[in-house]
Structure formats: C-alpha cells, structure tokens
Enzyme design. Structure first.
Site, PDB file in Angstrom:
ATOM      1  N   GLU A  38      10.525   6.630 -10.476  1.00  0.00           N
ATOM      2  CA  GLU A  38       9.730   6.468 -10.690  1.00  0.00           C
ATOM      3  C   GLU A  38       9.099   6.599  -9.038  1.00  0.00           C
ATOM      4  O   GLU A  38       9.614   6.425  -8.157  1.00  0.00           O
ATOM      5  CB  GLU A  38      10.135   4.809 -11.707  1.00  0.00           C
ATOM      6  CG  GLU A  38      10.181   5.498 -12.354  1.00  0.00           C
ATOM      7  CD  GLU A  38       9.497   4.793 -13.852  1.00  0.00           C
ATOM      8  OE1 GLU A  38       8.143   5.916 -13.358  1.00  0.00           O
ATOM      9  OE2 GLU A  38       9.011   4.223 -14.311  1.00  0.00           O
TER      10      GLU A  38
ATOM     11  N   ASN B  61       2.115   7.568 -14.700  1.00  0.00           N
ATOM     12  CA  ASN B  61       2.530   6.937 -13.069  1.00  0.00           C
ATOM     13  C   ASN B  61       3.130   7.989 -11.728  1.00  0.00           C
ATOM     14  O   ASN B  61       3.127   7.683 -10.755  1.00  0.00           O
ATOM     15  CB  ASN B  61       3.492   5.696 -13.172  1.00  0.00           C
ATOM     16  CG  ASN B  61       5.237   6.411 -13.110  1.00  0.00           C
ATOM     17  OD1 ASN B  61       5.556   7.249 -13.796  1.00  0.00           O
ATOM     18  ND2 ASN B  61       5.779   5.360 -13.811  1.00  0.00           N
TER      19      ASN B  61
ATOM     20  N   ASP C   5      17.594  13.437 -17.350  1.00  0.00           N
ATOM     21  CA  ASP C   5      18.076  12.294 -16.863  1.00  0.00           C
ATOM     22  C   ASP C   5      18.055  11.642 -18.717  1.00  0.00           C
ATOM     23  O   ASP C   5      18.954  12.718 -19.065  1.00  0.00           O
ATOM     24  CB  ASP C   5      16.301  11.650 -16.608  1.00  0.00           C
ATOM     25  CG  ASP C   5      14.965  12.234 -17.616  1.00  0.00           C
ATOM     26  OD1 ASP C   5      14.932  12.282 -18.623  1.00  0.00           O
ATOM     27  OD2 ASP C   5      14.627  11.657 -17.022  1.00  0.00           O
TER      28      ASP C   5
ATOM     29  N   HIS D 166       5.299  10.052 -12.832  1.00  0.00           N
ATOM     30  CA  HIS D 166       7.317  10.264 -12.279  1.00  0.00           C
ATOM     31  C   HIS D 166       7.432  11.563 -12.331  1.00  0.00           C
ATOM     32  O   HIS D 166       6.683  12.048 -13.411  1.00  0.00           O
ATOM     33  CB  HIS D 166       8.043   8.857 -12.998  1.00  0.00           C
ATOM     34  CG  HIS D 166       7.852   9.035 -13.900  1.00  0.00           C
ATOM     35  ND1 HIS D 166       7.534   8.212 -15.247  1.00  0.00           N
ATOM     36  CD2 HIS D 166       8.669  10.560 -15.969  1.00  0.00           C
ATOM     37  CE1 HIS D 166       7.789   8.008 -16.701  1.00  0.00           C
ATOM     38  NE2 HIS D 166       8.081   9.528 -16.814  1.00  0.00           N
TER      39      HIS D 166
HETATM   40  C1  F6R Z   1      12.205  13.425 -19.388  1.00  0.00           C
HETATM   41  C2  F6R Z   1      11.401  13.111 -18.462  1.00  0.00           C
HETATM   42  C3  F6R Z   1      10.498  12.621 -17.789  1.00  0.00           C
HETATM   43  C4  F6R Z   1       9.252  12.187 -19.306  1.00  0.00           C
HETATM   44  C5  F6R Z   1       7.690  12.217 -19.129  1.00  0.00           C
HETATM   45  C6  F6R Z   1       6.712  12.742 -19.766  1.00  0.00           C
HETATM   46  O1  F6R Z   1      13.818  14.079 -19.729  1.00  0.00           O
HETATM   47  O2  F6R Z   1      11.605  13.457 -17.342  1.00  0.00           O
HETATM   48  O3  F6R Z   1      10.019  12.459 -16.695  1.00  0.00           O
HETATM   49  O4  F6R Z   1       8.871  13.754 -18.647  1.00  0.00           O
HETATM   50  O5  F6R Z   1       7.642  10.862 -18.736  1.00  0.00           O
HETATM   51  O6  F6R Z   1       6.438  12.059 -21.421  1.00  0.00           O
HETATM   52  P1  F6R Z   1       6.314  12.765 -22.194  1.00  0.00           P
HETATM   53  O7  F6R Z   1       6.093  13.964 -22.349  1.00  0.00           O
HETATM   54  O8  F6R Z   1       6.464  11.903 -23.101  1.00  0.00           O
HETATM   55  O9  F6R Z   1       4.543  12.525 -22.134  1.00  0.00           O
END
Ligand code: F6R
Length: 253
Positions: free
Chosen positions: A143, A136, A67, A138
């Site tokens: 989302e 959440n 992303d 994701h």
């Molecule tokens: C980032 C991504 C997100 C993160 C997720 C967890 O490229 O795709 O899904 O992996 O938000 O983020 P952290 O590791 O910062 O807790």
C-alpha cells in the site's frame, strides 16, 4: 516500461495470457509470480482452456502468489488460496505441491514472512511476475506509504482497498483488514514483470504509475526502474495517458 494497448478487457487478457503461455511452453520449469483479484480472471480462464485443448502444460511450473488475507484459511471461499485453486490450479496439470501462497493463518507471522522470502529465494527467484494495479497504485498489497518495503510483510489495508474488496464479501465487517504481501525486493527481482490493467477507474493510477515520480506513495511507480516491465492495459485504462510522452505501442500481435 513498455506499454501495449488492448481494445478491451478480453483483448487485454488474451495478450497477457499469450505471453504467459509462450513462456511456459519455451521455459517449462518457470517460476510464475501470480496475482488474484478481478483482473486476472479472464487470463486464468484462457490458460485453463488452452491447457484443456492440449496447447500448454503446467506440469513443471512452480508458482508463488503475491499475497493472502490475514486470518483466512485456504478453505475460505474468499481466501486467495481458494481463488487460485478454483480459477487456475485445479483446471490445469500443475502439481499442487508446487503452488505457494503466504499462509494468512500462521501463528508466527514474522516467521511466515521470513519463510516466504526464503522460499522464493530457494526457487531461484521469479521468472515472470504478473501484477494487477490497485486504485491507489498498490501492487500486491504494498500500500502507499513512506518507504518501499523490501521483504514479505504484514500490511494494514487502506480504507479504499477494503472498500474495493467489499464486493467479494457479505458485509464490510467480513472484509479482512490486514494481509501478508510479497515485498518489493521479490517483485523487482523478477526477471520480467507484466502489469495487467483494465477499466477507466484505473486510468489515474496508470498515469501515476507510468509517468509520475517514483515514490512509495504510488507503489507501482517503482516498476519504472525495472529493466523488463510491461504494462498491458485496455484503452479505457490508458485513456489519461494520451498527452504523456511515452513509448506507446498499439499492436503486439
Ligand atoms: C491481488 C493483488 C492486488 C490486485 C489489485 C487489483 O493478488 O495483489 O494488488 O492485483 O488490488 O485488483 P483487481 O484486479 O481486483 O482490480
């Protein structure tokens, strides 16, 4: 889904990095699907060190990231392109031209999403997809919603995600509200998937992802349908899983 417990964040990173390195050593032309955020920082640091020590080369690897924030150019320190360049790509011998992320500054976002899907297809799909887990549920920036979205698409980030991202920006107004994310078809199409999770704050999301219903309300729950999905999480992140019946390995070394 296989589940491996790690002692703590460092141990989780070691277990994940070892798997990535083993794959790159045995299949040097692998297409790696990569994630950003806090979770992979230690993983990328280990891979960078092992490259510097001469243990692994990324010369033939190609990468596709999950992303990118909408509106942030690659030169912006909070863009995911900048993150990847500084945390991994510039530390190893990967060819810059073989590293791909969605372009969050594209003027035609529909065309950009299509381009990214075609790009992944032209690479032959993803050999190993690394994922982090949102509070959440994701994965990527898929989302919670009413339906799983198959292709690369633009998403409005949830308030909880924006709040979680605030730690990396100067103010809440600076946190991007939208992002481009790989969809579920490419994530689920990866030959193998590694979900890396750390911390007690993710424990509830882990339970829902691993043992709750498969539902777009918990995007990571779709991984229960993947034929080769592995969760590597530290004990804090697994702390709410203890009463649940699941295959639970404590040692992979
Ligand atoms: C980032 C991504 C997100 C993160 C997720 C967890 O490229 O795709 O899904 O992996 O938000 O983020 P952290 O590791 O910062 O807790």
């Amino acid at each position: 889904m296989r589940i491996y417990a790690a002692e703590n964040y460092e141990d989780m990173c070691l277990k994940v990095a070892e798997r990535i390195a083993a794959l790159v050593i045995t299949e040097p032309c692998s297409v790696l699907g990569l994630a950003t955020g806090s979770t992979p920082l230690g993983i990328y640091a280990l891979l960078s060190r092992w490259y510097a020590d001469g243990h692994v080369s990324f010369r033939q690897v190609r990468t596709v990231n999950l992303d990118e924030y909408l509106g942030l150019a690659g030169s912006h320190p909070q863009s995911y392109r900048y993150y990847m360049d500084h945390r991994l790509f510039q530390n190893v011998d990967i060819r810059p031209a073989n590293t791909y992320l969605p372009d969050g500054t594209a003027s035609d976002l529909t065309a950009e999403c299509l381009r990214y899907d075609r790009l992944i297809a032209s690479l032959g799909g993803i050999r190993l997809q690394l994922l982090g887990l949102g509070h959440n549920g994701h994965i990527g920036f898929n989302e919670p919603g009413d339906a799983f979205v198959p292709g690369t698409h633009v998403v409005a980030l949830e308030e909880s995600t924006i709040q979680a991202n605030l730690r990396l920006f100067d103010s809440i107004d600076a946190v991007p509200r939208r992002a481009v994310t790989m969809g579920m078809r490419d994530i689920m199409g990866a030959k193998s998937v590694l979900l890396a999770v750390s911390g007690a704050d993710k424990a509830e999301a882990v339970v829902k992802a691993v043992s709750g219903p498969v539902t777009p309300q918990v995007p990571a729950s779709i991984l229960q349908l993947h034929p080769d999905a592995t969760l590597i999480a530290d004990k804090a992140a697994l702390s709410l899983l203890h009463e649940i019946e699941c295959i639970y390995y404590t040692n992979i070394q």
